[in-house]
Design an enzyme around this catalytic site. Structure first.
Site, short mmCIF file in Angstrom:
data_model
loop_
_atom_site.label_atom_id
_atom_site.label_comp_id
_atom_site.label_asym_id
_atom_site.label_seq_id
_atom_site.Cartn_x
_atom_site.Cartn_y
_atom_site.Cartn_z
N GLU A 110 -28.83 3.41 114.73
CA GLU A 110 -29.63 4.52 114.20
C GLU A 110 -31.08 4.15 114.41
O GLU A 110 -31.49 3.01 114.19
CB GLU A 110 -29.36 4.72 112.71
CG GLU A 110 -30.27 5.74 112.06
CD GLU A 110 -30.04 5.88 110.56
OE1 GLU A 110 -31.04 6.18 109.86
OE2 GLU A 110 -28.91 5.68 110.09
N GLU A 115 -39.66 8.50 108.41
CA GLU A 115 -39.17 8.77 107.07
C GLU A 115 -40.36 8.69 106.13
O GLU A 115 -41.20 7.80 106.26
CB GLU A 115 -38.12 7.75 106.64
CG GLU A 115 -36.78 7.93 107.31
CD GLU A 115 -35.73 7.03 106.71
OE1 GLU A 115 -34.86 7.56 105.99
OE2 GLU A 115 -35.78 5.82 106.95
#
Length: 195
Positions: A110, A115
Site C-alpha cells: 500500500e 493522509e
C-alpha cells in the site's frame, strides 16, 4: 492519465465507486455510497467528496470512496494531486494506492500518497506499507510535511520515483487536480476518499 474535473459529473470511465459500511479493515464509521451527489460530485472544476453525519443503513455517517482499480491500474508513474482538505477532529482524508490484485494486506503493498488526520491539522503524511514495513508492527516508512493552510487553500501533494526511497512533497500551486505520469513501481490503482 489525468482528470481535470471539467465535466458536470464524475467521469465513470476514470472512476468507480467502492460501496459499503463494514469498516474496510480500518474501523471506519461511514457508509460509502454510490453515485450520490450529497457525497461525491463535480463543482467548478473540482471533485467534491463530502462526509455527512446522517443515518445510512447501520452507519451514522456517509461519504464516498472513488477508485481506479478497473479504469486505470498502473505500474509505473508519479502521482500528483491538488486538494483542499477538510478541517476538524474525526476527519481523515486520504489518497492512496493498493495492488490491483490484492490478496493479503500488507503483503501486497500500500502506498499512502496523502493522509491528513484531523486532530493534527496541517500535517500531511505519506507512507509505504509492506509485509516488512507496516504500522501494525511499527515499521512503516512515513514522511510528513507541514502545510499550515492545507484546510484553507488547495495544495498539491505527490509521490515520485522508484520506491527505494519515499518522498512526500506538498506545495501550493496551480496544477491538474489529478494527474499520473509513468514512474511508479507497484502495479496498483488510485483510491480517493474523505472520511
Amino acid at each position: 492519465w489525468q482528470d481535470e474535473f471539467n465535466t458536470s459529473q464524475i467521469d465513470k470511465s476514470k472512476w468507480t465507486f467502492e460501496t459499503g459500511g463494514d469498516g474496510f479493515g480500518n474501523n471506519e464509521l461511514q457508509f460509502y455510497t454510490t453515485d450520490r451527489k450529497e457525497n461525491a460530485r463535480v463543482e467548478d472544476g473540482n471533485l467534491i467528496i463530502e462526509a455527512r453525519k446522517e443515518q445510512w443503513e447501520s452507519n451514522q455517517y456517509t461519504s464516498a470512496k472513488l477508485i481506479t482499480k478497473e479504469t486505470f491500474p498502473f505500474q509505473y508513474g508519479s502521482v500528483e494531486v491538488r486538494a483542499k482538505l477538510p478541517k476538524g477532529k474525526g476527519t481523515w482524508p486520504a489518497i492512496w494506492m493498493l495492488s490491483k490484485n490484492i490478496k493479503k494486506w500488507p503483503d501486497d503493498g500500500e502506498i499512502d500518497i496523502m493522509e491528513h488526520v484531523g486532530y493534527n491539522e496541517g500535517f500531511i503524511h505519506a507512507s509505504v506499507h509492506t509485509k516488512k514495513y507496516n504500522h501494525i508492527i511499527g515499521t512503516q516508512k512515513t514522511d510528513t510535511v507541514l502545510v499550515k493552510d492545507a484546510t484553507e487553500n488547495s495544495m498539491s501533494t505527490g509521490q515520485t520515483g522508484r520506491l527505494k526511497k519515499l518522498k512526500c512533497s506538498s506545495t501550493i500551486k496551480n496544477i491538474s487536480p489529478i494527474s499520473i505520469r509513468k514512474k511508479h513501481t507497484m502495479p496498483g490503482h488510485l483510491i480517493s476518499l474523505f472520511t
